[in-house]
Design a protein around this motif. Sequence first.
Motif, PDB file in Angstrom:
ATOM      1  N   ASP A 117      -4.705  68.782   6.972  1.00 48.31           N
ATOM      2  CA  ASP A 117      -4.339  67.568   6.441  1.00 48.31           C
ATOM      3  C   ASP A 117      -4.616  66.516   7.339  1.00 48.31           C
ATOM      4  OD1 ASP A 117      -3.390  66.068   4.360  1.00 48.31           O
ATOM      5  OD2 ASP A 117      -1.331  66.523   4.483  1.00 48.31           O
ATOM      6  N   LEU A 118      -4.431  65.055   6.764  1.00 50.16           N
ATOM      7  CA  LEU A 118      -4.792  63.996   7.419  1.00 50.16           C
ATOM      8  C   LEU A 118      -3.304  63.614   8.281  1.00 50.16           C
ATOM      9  CD1 LEU A 118      -6.283  61.823   4.560  1.00 50.16           C
ATOM     10  CD2 LEU A 118      -7.451  63.087   6.287  1.00 50.16           C
ATOM     11  N   ALA A 119      -3.603  62.743   9.191  1.00 48.63           N
ATOM     12  CA  ALA A 119      -2.379  62.582  10.102  1.00 48.63           C
ATOM     13  C   ALA A 119      -1.675  61.235   9.645  1.00 48.63           C
ATOM     14  CB  ALA A 119      -2.816  62.058  11.631  1.00 48.63           C
ATOM     15  N   THR A 120      -2.389  60.332   8.651  1.00 51.64           N
ATOM     16  CA  THR A 120      -1.805  59.300   8.162  1.00 51.64           C
ATOM     17  C   THR A 120      -1.749  59.360   6.750  1.00 51.64           C
ATOM     18  OG1 THR A 120      -3.993  58.060   8.164  1.00 51.64           O
ATOM     19  CG2 THR A 120      -2.632  57.733   9.978  1.00 51.64           C
ATOM     20  N   PRO A 121      -0.881  58.965   6.021  1.00 53.79           N
ATOM     21  CA  PRO A 121      -0.532  59.089   4.643  1.00 53.79           C
ATOM     22  C   PRO A 121      -1.698  58.238   3.819  1.00 53.79           C
ATOM     23  CG  PRO A 121       1.006  57.606   5.485  1.00 53.79           C
ATOM     24  CD  PRO A 121       0.334  58.214   6.705  1.00 53.79           C
ATOM     25  N   PRO A 122      -2.127  58.658   2.938  1.00 45.44           N
ATOM     26  CA  PRO A 122      -3.227  57.906   2.019  1.00 45.44           C
ATOM     27  C   PRO A 122      -2.677  56.769   1.434  1.00 45.44           C
ATOM     28  CG  PRO A 122      -2.576  59.857   0.675  1.00 45.44           C
ATOM     29  CD  PRO A 122      -1.784  59.936   2.001  1.00 45.44           C
ATOM     30  N   ARG A 123      -3.368  55.712   0.831  1.00 46.23           N
ATOM     31  CA  ARG A 123      -3.003  54.461   0.557  1.00 46.23           C
ATOM     32  C   ARG A 123      -3.337  54.081  -0.783  1.00 46.23           C
ATOM     33  NH1 ARG A 123      -4.545  49.799   4.824  1.00 46.23           N
ATOM     34  NH2 ARG A 123      -6.730  51.050   4.891  1.00 46.23           N
ATOM     35  N   THR A 124      -2.844  53.115  -1.471  1.00 45.04           N
ATOM     36  CA  THR A 124      -3.361  52.432  -2.622  1.00 45.04           C
ATOM     37  C   THR A 124      -3.571  51.057  -2.199  1.00 45.04           C
ATOM     38  OG1 THR A 124      -1.187  51.834  -3.058  1.00 45.04           O
ATOM     39  CG2 THR A 124      -1.911  53.879  -4.323  1.00 45.04           C
ATOM     40  N   LEU A 125      -4.938  50.597  -2.549  1.00 43.57           N
ATOM     41  CA  LEU A 125      -5.535  49.472  -2.067  1.00 43.57           C
ATOM     42  C   LEU A 125      -5.917  48.635  -3.386  1.00 43.57           C
ATOM     43  CD1 LEU A 125      -8.202  50.537   0.622  1.00 43.57           C
ATOM     44  CD2 LEU A 125      -5.676  49.625   1.004  1.00 43.57           C
ATOM     45  N   THR A 126      -5.718  47.438  -3.135  1.00 45.39           N
ATOM     46  CA  THR A 126      -6.126  46.345  -4.078  1.00 45.39           C
ATOM     47  C   THR A 126      -7.845  46.425  -3.960  1.00 45.39           C
ATOM     48  OG1 THR A 126      -6.004  44.541  -2.782  1.00 45.39           O
ATOM     49  CG2 THR A 126      -4.041  44.785  -4.254  1.00 45.39           C
ATOM     50  N   ARG A 127      -8.504  45.463  -4.621  1.00 44.22           N
ATOM     51  CA  ARG A 127     -10.093  45.455  -4.349  1.00 44.22           C
ATOM     52  C   ARG A 127     -10.302  44.522  -3.193  1.00 44.22           C
ATOM     53  NH1 ARG A 127     -11.116  43.371 -10.723  1.00 44.22           N
ATOM     54  NH2 ARG A 127     -11.107  45.862 -11.430  1.00 44.22           N
ATOM     55  N   GLY A 128      -9.342  43.635  -2.991  1.00 52.04           N
ATOM     56  CA  GLY A 128      -9.485  42.588  -1.541  1.00 52.04           C
ATOM     57  C   GLY A 128      -9.099  43.773  -0.446  1.00 52.04           C
ATOM     58  N   GLY A 129      -8.106  44.355  -0.560  1.00 54.13           N
ATOM     59  CA  GLY A 129      -7.884  45.350   0.656  1.00 54.13           C
ATOM     60  C   GLY A 129      -8.833  46.397   1.008  1.00 54.13           C
ATOM     61  N   TRP A 130      -9.750  46.784  -0.088  1.00 57.63           N
ATOM     62  CA  TRP A 130     -10.758  47.743   0.044  1.00 57.63           C
ATOM     63  C   TRP A 130     -11.825  46.825   0.964  1.00 57.63           C
ATOM     64  CZ3 TRP A 130     -15.903  47.541  -1.572  1.00 57.63           C
ATOM     65  CH2 TRP A 130     -16.689  48.528  -1.391  1.00 57.63           C
ATOM     66  N   VAL A 131     -12.155  45.639   0.437  1.00 59.27           N
ATOM     67  CA  VAL A 131     -13.378  44.657   1.188  1.00 59.27           C
ATOM     68  C   VAL A 131     -12.669  44.469   2.496  1.00 59.27           C
ATOM     69  CG1 VAL A 131     -14.040  42.466   1.294  1.00 59.27           C
ATOM     70  CG2 VAL A 131     -13.923  43.650  -0.878  1.00 59.27           C
ATOM     71  N   GLU A 132     -11.461  44.083   2.848  1.00 60.01           N
ATOM     72  CA  GLU A 132     -11.148  44.227   4.250  1.00 60.01           C
ATOM     73  C   GLU A 132     -11.173  45.262   5.202  1.00 60.01           C
ATOM     74  OE1 GLU A 132      -7.271  42.559   3.751  1.00 60.01           O
ATOM     75  OE2 GLU A 132      -8.018  40.269   3.929  1.00 60.01           O
ATOM     76  N   ALA A 133     -11.114  46.475   4.404  1.00 63.14           N
ATOM     77  CA  ALA A 133     -10.897  47.900   5.066  1.00 63.14           C
ATOM     78  C   ALA A 133     -12.409  48.296   5.510  1.00 63.14           C
ATOM     79  CB  ALA A 133     -10.061  48.613   4.340  1.00 63.14           C
ATOM     80  N   THR A 134     -13.301  47.929   4.626  1.00 66.14           N
ATOM     81  CA  THR A 134     -14.704  48.543   4.706  1.00 66.14           C
ATOM     82  C   THR A 134     -15.752  47.539   5.100  1.00 66.14           C
ATOM     83  OG1 THR A 134     -15.080  47.946   2.241  1.00 66.14           O
ATOM     84  CG2 THR A 134     -14.105  49.971   2.681  1.00 66.14           C
TER      85      THR A 134
END
Length: 479
Positions: A117-134
């Motif tokens: 499993d992943l070490a960090t919990p999954p997230r729910t992102l806004t569209r703007g959050g996805w832009v900043e992350a990627t």
Amino acid sequence: MADDDFNSSDDRTPEEEFQELMRQLLGGGTGGLDPEQLSRLSGMNIDPAMMQAVMRQLQSAFEGGGEGGISWDLAQRQALHIANQEGLGVTSGQRTDLDQAFALATLWLSEATTISDLATPPRTLTRGGWVEATLPVWQELAEPVATSIADALTAALSEQAPDDMQGLVQGAGRIMRTVGGSLFASQLGQVVGNLSKEVVSGGDVGIPLMPDGEAAILPQNFDDFGRDLEVPEDQLALYVATRELAHARLFRHARWLRLHVISQVTDFARGVHVDTDALEDLASRFDPSEPEELRRALESGALLPARSEAQNAALARLENLLATVEGWVEVVTEDATSRLPSAQRIAEAVRRRRAVGGPAERALGSLVGLELRPRRMREAAAMWRAVTDAVGSAARDALWDYPDLMPAAADIDDPAALVARLEARARGEAPVTDEMDDALARLLAGEEDASSAEANGDENDVDGDGSSGSDSPDDHRPV
């Protein structure tokens, strides 16, 4: 003195006025441009207000251009402007529903794969959050093409400039490069911003865009994805959560895989060169009153020439790699969601969506010449299914432990051969050698024989003169 100089310019032609404006701009002046002087451009059919805005933008780019003349901040601002236009956020109800979907998907995946499993919990992102992350990954992928376009634009405009402006253009290399880079960055920002309205999860595009070991879902885009599926939203969320976690788990487990994928994409991008003939043609007929022409050329991909044979080969390797990843994710997701009534219908929708791509993904292909849609995903999924049925999930997942174990394109073509090798390995049998193995063995044997002969010669040559150290008949002849 400045007013006297300006008044003395009453007899200038519109073309001379435009050249003077360019000299002011490229000279680095920051005091602004005189509206009365701009009004003189009416003889060139240039909108003075439009030109004033353009000049301000260019001066701003000249003063604050990013590294290499490319303002990636501009790309981020453009992408966030598009992503946040509708002003939608993530509600507490959506976050709760997705947290529950992720929790159940984690349990199901633990039964379908041995990858942890992943070490960090999954997230729910806004569209703007996805832009900043990627966006950092988008920048890394697009920078080679942006640099190529900026350099080619500088060269083309220099060649097309009149003789009396050559010194001016040559002295303005940085700003010309900034103009091309800024236009590209703006287009990339538009593509990423529009893509944020299409993607449903972090791994939706197929490449590892999210930070290492992170999974995310964009609930804002669920409605569009499931509108025509007639599938309950909770089942859709559970399937997407399972697929996203499988994708993130794989890249976290095989840490070399992320670098492998990004390197292949950037290697392809570095091979993309601007069609100088098309750019020179555009520069020769460039109309300052139609600044959108260059932007349209970037959007359509008209400045990117047809791919070379080397690029086609690189693209084939990349497609095989992405298909291998996507095929594994599909098989693991299928096994994990076997209890889900609508799983097959959702899976088919995902396959069609990945095969066709959305408008923003197609725009990305026009911009950097790269299509991120694996054409062999069904064949790769069939290979992973055959491996799973033959040797089980543990032996299947072990193929991701090291790069040299990962299935190759030939294994997608002939899954039976891969299965035979894995079954023989499970029985403890030595792997069957191929022509390359035999050639390597002969090469190593030849080197060993030569080394042995050389070593024996050195032992016998005790005198250091190339002769043997043993007694010869001449050694005992009388003196």
